[in-house]
Scaffold this motif. Structure first.
Motif, PDB file in Angstrom:
ATOM      1  N   GLY A  94      21.717  28.940 -11.239  1.00  0.00           N
ATOM      2  CA  GLY A  94      20.629  29.883 -11.101  1.00  0.00           C
ATOM      3  C   GLY A  94      20.961  30.821  -9.977  1.00  0.00           C
ATOM      4  O   GLY A  94      21.987  30.696  -9.327  1.00  0.00           O
ATOM      5  N   VAL A  95      20.143  31.799  -9.699  1.00  0.00           N
ATOM      6  CA  VAL A  95      20.330  32.691  -8.570  1.00  0.00           C
ATOM      7  C   VAL A  95      19.041  32.709  -7.799  1.00  0.00           C
ATOM      8  O   VAL A  95      17.981  33.025  -8.338  1.00  0.00           O
ATOM      9  N   LEU A  96      19.127  32.337  -6.532  1.00  0.00           N
ATOM     10  CA  LEU A  96      17.950  32.303  -5.692  1.00  0.00           C
ATOM     11  C   LEU A  96      17.916  33.528  -4.793  1.00  0.00           C
ATOM     12  O   LEU A  96      18.835  33.770  -4.019  1.00  0.00           O
ATOM     13  N   GLY A  97      16.869  34.277  -4.875  1.00  0.00           N
ATOM     14  CA  GLY A  97      16.660  35.383  -3.954  1.00  0.00           C
ATOM     15  C   GLY A  97      15.569  35.025  -2.995  1.00  0.00           C
ATOM     16  O   GLY A  97      15.067  33.911  -2.955  1.00  0.00           O
TER      17      GLY A  97
ATOM     18  N   GLU B 281      24.011  21.068  -7.858  1.00  0.00           N
ATOM     19  CA  GLU B 281      24.702  22.357  -7.856  1.00  0.00           C
ATOM     20  C   GLU B 281      23.724  23.461  -8.236  1.00  0.00           C
ATOM     21  O   GLU B 281      23.112  23.411  -9.308  1.00  0.00           O
ATOM     22  N   GLN B 282      23.578  24.457  -7.352  1.00  0.00           N
ATOM     23  CA  GLN B 282      22.653  25.571  -7.576  1.00  0.00           C
ATOM     24  C   GLN B 282      23.248  26.826  -6.954  1.00  0.00           C
ATOM     25  O   GLN B 282      23.853  26.784  -5.888  1.00  0.00           O
ATOM     26  N   SER B 283      23.058  27.953  -7.628  1.00  0.00           N
ATOM     27  CA  SER B 283      23.490  29.233  -7.072  1.00  0.00           C
ATOM     28  C   SER B 283      22.337  29.838  -6.280  1.00  0.00           C
ATOM     29  O   SER B 283      21.233  29.993  -6.806  1.00  0.00           O
ATOM     30  N   VAL B 284      22.607  30.167  -5.018  1.00  0.00           N
ATOM     31  CA  VAL B 284      21.596  30.693  -4.113  1.00  0.00           C
ATOM     32  C   VAL B 284      22.024  32.077  -3.627  1.00  0.00           C
ATOM     33  O   VAL B 284      23.174  32.260  -3.213  1.00  0.00           O
ATOM     34  N   THR B 285      21.126  33.035  -3.703  1.00  0.00           N
ATOM     35  CA  THR B 285      21.392  34.358  -3.146  1.00  0.00           C
ATOM     36  C   THR B 285      20.688  34.469  -1.797  1.00  0.00           C
ATOM     37  O   THR B 285      19.461  34.367  -1.710  1.00  0.00           O
TER      38      THR B 285
ATOM     39  N   GLU C  18      24.529  37.796  -0.193  1.00  0.00           N
ATOM     40  CA  GLU C  18      25.655  36.992  -0.666  1.00  0.00           C
ATOM     41  C   GLU C  18      25.161  35.833  -1.557  1.00  0.00           C
ATOM     42  O   GLU C  18      24.043  35.346  -1.389  1.00  0.00           O
ATOM     43  N   THR C  19      26.018  35.418  -2.471  1.00  0.00           N
ATOM     44  CA  THR C  19      25.700  34.300  -3.363  1.00  0.00           C
ATOM     45  C   THR C  19      26.625  33.126  -3.068  1.00  0.00           C
ATOM     46  O   THR C  19      27.847  33.284  -2.970  1.00  0.00           O
ATOM     47  N   VAL C  20      26.031  31.948  -2.916  1.00  0.00           N
ATOM     48  CA  VAL C  20      26.786  30.710  -2.695  1.00  0.00           C
ATOM     49  C   VAL C  20      26.282  29.670  -3.686  1.00  0.00           C
ATOM     50  O   VAL C  20      25.079  29.556  -3.922  1.00  0.00           O
ATOM     51  N   THR C  21      27.192  28.922  -4.276  1.00  0.00           N
ATOM     52  CA  THR C  21      26.827  27.826  -5.171  1.00  0.00           C
ATOM     53  C   THR C  21      27.162  26.513  -4.484  1.00  0.00           C
ATOM     54  O   THR C  21      28.308  26.283  -4.098  1.00  0.00           O
ATOM     55  N   GLY C  22      26.150  25.692  -4.324  1.00  0.00           N
ATOM     56  CA  GLY C  22      26.355  24.411  -3.656  1.00  0.00           C
ATOM     57  C   GLY C  22      25.237  23.454  -3.973  1.00  0.00           C
ATOM     58  O   GLY C  22      24.463  23.652  -4.912  1.00  0.00           O
TER      59      GLY C  22
ATOM     60  N   PHE D 186      16.658  31.553   2.040  1.00  0.00           N
ATOM     61  CA  PHE D 186      17.901  30.992   2.568  1.00  0.00           C
ATOM     62  C   PHE D 186      18.665  32.070   3.331  1.00  0.00           C
ATOM     63  O   PHE D 186      18.785  33.204   2.878  1.00  0.00           O
ATOM     64  N   GLU D 187      19.203  31.675   4.499  1.00  0.00           N
ATOM     65  CA  GLU D 187      20.013  32.573   5.302  1.00  0.00           C
ATOM     66  C   GLU D 187      21.256  31.827   5.769  1.00  0.00           C
ATOM     67  O   GLU D 187      21.207  30.624   6.045  1.00  0.00           O
ATOM     68  N   PRO D 188      22.398  32.522   5.848  1.00  0.00           N
ATOM     69  CA  PRO D 188      23.593  31.868   6.397  1.00  0.00           C
ATOM     70  C   PRO D 188      23.387  31.558   7.866  1.00  0.00           C
ATOM     71  O   PRO D 188      22.763  32.334   8.594  1.00  0.00           O
ATOM     72  N   LYS D 189      23.905  30.420   8.315  1.00  0.00           N
ATOM     73  CA  LYS D 189      23.714  29.988   9.699  1.00  0.00           C
ATOM     74  C   LYS D 189      24.969  30.302  10.501  1.00  0.00           C
ATOM     75  O   LYS D 189      25.781  29.449  10.817  1.00  0.00           O
ATOM     76  N   ILE D 190      25.104  31.622  10.810  1.00  0.00           N
ATOM     77  CA  ILE D 190      26.290  32.036  11.551  1.00  0.00           C
ATOM     78  C   ILE D 190      26.137  31.614  13.006  1.00  0.00           C
ATOM     79  O   ILE D 190      25.173  31.845  13.658  1.00  0.00           O
TER      80      ILE D 190
END
Length: 746
Positions: free
Chosen positions: A16-19, A316-320, A325-329, A149-153
């Motif tokens: 899927g794609v999560l926004g 396994e899920q696709s997250v935007t 950016e899109t990550v599948t995890g 969801f946000e990347p944790k830089i």
């Protein structure tokens, strides 16, 4: 060998794609044709583990992790490790089913209860055979579209590191995922892909990479932020390894080379003492990888929030991300904050993935879910994209050798057996005897191994060295020992005493007996079929009673095979045979008087061809010619008048004949003959004769005493085969002689 070969297939893929505001399911391509699961044999099965057995291992866990397990999961450290072991087995067995052609849509675990979701009814039996509960379809999945969801830089897994981004010294803080190796064996660790890229241009950062010496997890963001204590330079970003952003949709993985000789990667994830102390007080040892399994309990380590734990919600899920950016995890409900990115996620002692992003912020009290990028398994994982550049650093325990026992004795044929604690199907062992060439063998999913040596060893004392491996660079210490090889006594020769060659019997299951090596296994076969087996007794004798009837009516060779350790012997008893039952006439009885509408009945044997001949006595005592004979004739035989009527014979050889016309009064002789097509006449052929009188039968209207008119003028009398019924089940062996030749018992 690249550790990309060690990865496992994913067993549950929900795309899927999560926004920020919406979830759009893209679906999954899954074969609609169920497989028979016969393409490859499935040897594994699900297992359950007692929590108390993991008490010693639980004592080695970091205090901070134990507290996180109790706080976030509500279970003990022992239960967490037992459940992790069950999840590892479930992931491996599920992958094995997929490899065997079973359509597994998802694997779900609750504690240690495993449910496999399969595509169709044809997949159910194979899934049930491994011990799982089975459902057809897909498990219910949660909608994560409302989560932002946000990347944790922001060397040992879980350590914090700083990457310089520009000459002015600014940069980003992240966490180490898992220690590993370059193809040449140099230290290189795995982290998140976004930790090595510019957040706007996605260009690789300049570096270098520096260690962050920490006395405790940094904790949630503070205003103003405390000064960052940057420690020693430890290495550089690996060129071309950072996969994240528009050019690398679905990925979030990168590599860092450790070039500072003062730092050495170890197969551990840093502990945080008491959840607040320095990351070196306790550590979690890594024994291998594990695929994401829905319901499994996972814990993460990171330099910001230390240890936190949760349960895998979706494998396994696709997250935007909100930044596009899109990550599948895999989705799990453990807290993850800025600076935790790239840190380690484990299930028990197995590497699951690296921290990618979450909706937590600014602290662990705000948010619900995080996403991890898998080390192995699923459609997208680090080993798939980086397996030719990186191999996981795994702690490999020294093998425990049970056979041969150190200081003990064996025969000349030796198989090394034992266990590797924490070992999985991704491990292997090598065995060297007397310093010679090593012989390799696989380790099973439960850590056991069995490595047979080729040939026999010379009697005397021998030494061994056994070592375990994972990939190309992770290896155990060597287990050494010695033992004495004794010369094996000669194997007793196999002999068959009964039956003897050429012997026949009317018993379809004659006993075979003889002598051989005590403790050996003997088996009886005829052609490709096995009819029974037995173990040779301590006195050297054996006997086999066939488990089913031996074939009847033909000669055959019986083979008795003796197997003892590496020795195999065969004895053939040729020309045996089973005698078929004689044909009989049960009606009319011999010497009886019957009416003209009498029926004829009798017995024979399965597969027999039965022929009948009826003969009427002479018309008078003056020597007139005998009346014509009637017979059931075989096709193409015109020498006998056809006897019209209905003939039936069953599988056991029981036969009946109902003549089309009544017999006139007179005296008769009925002869029945049985044969077997392709059989041995001495074993299968027989005949029976009965005489009877028709006292008040019908006959012709003109009073003639002739047999019924058949429309045939032939007068030659003979017995011919009329009806054949072949034995079901194929070829025959037989042991019967004609009764006038005598018989013996086999």
């Amino acid at each position: 060998m690249s550790t990309a070969l060690l990865r496992r297939r994913g067993v549950a893929r929900v795309s899927g794609v999560l926004g920020v505001c919406a979830l759009v399911s893209t679906g999954v391509v899954i074969s609609s044709t169920a497989a028979s699961a016969e393409e490859e044999t499935v040897t594994g099965s699900l297992q359950t583990f007692a929590a108390e057995a993991f008490a010693p291992q639980a004592d080695e866990l970091p205090t901070g992790l134990v507290e996180a397990i109790q706080r976030d999961l509500g279970i003990s450290a022992e239960e967490y490790l037992a459940n992790a072991a069950a999840a590892k087995v479930a992931a491996d067995v599920s992958a094995e089913l997929v490899d065997a052609g079973v359509n597994v849509n998802a694997t779900v675990i609750d504690g240690q209860d495993v449910t496999l979701y399969v595509e169709a009814e044809a997949d159910v039996a194979a899934a049930e055979a491994v011990g799982a509960k089975v459902e057809i379809g897909e498990p219910e999945q949660h909608d994560y579209s409302d989560y932002d969801f946000e990347p944790k830089i922001d060397h040992k897994g879980g350590y914090g590191f700083f990457t310089q981004a520009s000459p002015d010294g600014s940069g980003y803080r992240c966490s180490v995922g898992f220690s590993g190796y370059t193809p040449d064996g140099a230290d290189r660790y795995l982290t998140a892909g976004h930790c090595g890229l510019d957040g706007e241009t996605y260009e690789q950062l300049a570096g270098p990479v520096s260690h962050l010496p920490l006395d405790a997890p940094i904790g949630p963001p503070q205003d103003p932020p405390p000064p960052l204590n940057v420690g020693d330079e430890i290495g550089d970003l690996t060129d071309g390894s950072f996969h994240f952003g528009p050019d690398f949709d679905n990925y979030d993985a990168g590599l860092v080379d450790i070039t500072n000789p003062d730092y050495t990667g170890v197969p551990q994830v840093a502990g945080w003492g008491g959840g607040e102390g320095a990351p070196d007080e306790n550590s979690v040892t890594v024994y291998g990888t594990i695929d994401a399994v829905q319901g499994a309990e996972a814990c993460k380590s990171g330099s910001t929030s230390g240890w936190t734990c949760g349960t895998i919600q979706t494998p396994e899920q696709s997250v935007t991300f909100g930044t596009g950016e899109t990550v599948t995890g895999f989705i799990f409900d453990a807290c993850m904050l800025g600076g935790d990115s790239g840190g380690s996620i484990v299930v028990g002692n197995y590497a699951l993935g690296v921290n990618s992003g979450s909706d937590f912020g600014p602290d662990c009290n705000t948010g619900s879910f995080g996403i991890g990028f898998a080390v192995s398994g699923g459609q997208y994982n680090a080993l798939d994209v980086l397996g030719d550049q990186w191999e996981l650093n795994v702690a490999v325990n020294a093998p425990a050798v049970s056979t041969p026992e150190d200081g003990g004795e064996t025969g000349q044929s030796v198989t090394f057996e034992g266990t590797v604690e924490g070992g999985t199907a991704d491990h292997r062992v090598s065995v060297s005897v007397d310093g010679g060439d090593a012989v390799e063998g696989d380790v099973a999913a439960d850590g056991s191994f069995s490595v047979p040596l080729e040939g026999d060893l010379e009697p005397g004392e021998h030494s061994y060295a056994v070592q375990a491996f994972y990939g190309n660079h992770s290896q155990s210490e060597v287990t050494e020992g010695s033992w004495t090889v004794t010369e094996a006594p000669p194997v007793e020769e196999l002999a068959v005493d009964s039956p003897s060659e050429g012997q026949t019997t009317g018993n379809a299951r004659p006993e075979f007996s003889g002598t051989g090596q005590p403790g050996a296994t003997v088996a009886l076969t005829v052609g490709d079929a096995e009819f029974g087996s037995a173990e040779v007794g301590e006195d050297g004798s054996w006997a086999i009673a066939p488990e089913s009837d031996l074939p009847v009516g033909v000669r055959f060779d019986a083979v008795v095979t003796q197997t003892f350790e590496e020795d195999t012997q065969k004895v053939t008893v040729a020309g045996l045979g089973i005698e078929a039952a004689d044909v009989t006439i049960t009606a009319p009885e011999d010497g009886s008087s019957v009416a003209g509408d009498t029926n004829f009945e009798g017995t024979s044997f399965g597969g027999a061809t039965v022929g009948l001949l009826l003969e009427q006595a002479a018309a008078d005592a003056a020597g007139d010619d005998a009346q014509p004979r009637l017979g059931l004739r075989a096709e193409g035989d015109d020498d006998v008048e056809e006897w019209a009527g209905e003939f039936e014979i069953d599988d056991a050889g029981n036969w009946t004949f109902d003549p089309a016309e009544d017999l006139p009064e007179g005296e008769y002789t009925i002869t029945a003959q049985a044969t077997l097509e392709g059989g041995d006449p001495e074993l299968a052929d027989s005949e029976a004769v009965a005489t009877f009188t028709v006292a008040n039968g019908g006959g012709d209207d003109d009073g003639d005493d002739d047999l019924p008119d058949t429309g045939s003028s032939g007068t030659t009398w003979m017995i011919v085969g009329g009806v054949a019924l072949l034995l079901a089940g194929g070829a025959a062996v037989a042991v019967r002689a004609r009764r006038n030749a005598g018989s013996t018992t086999a």
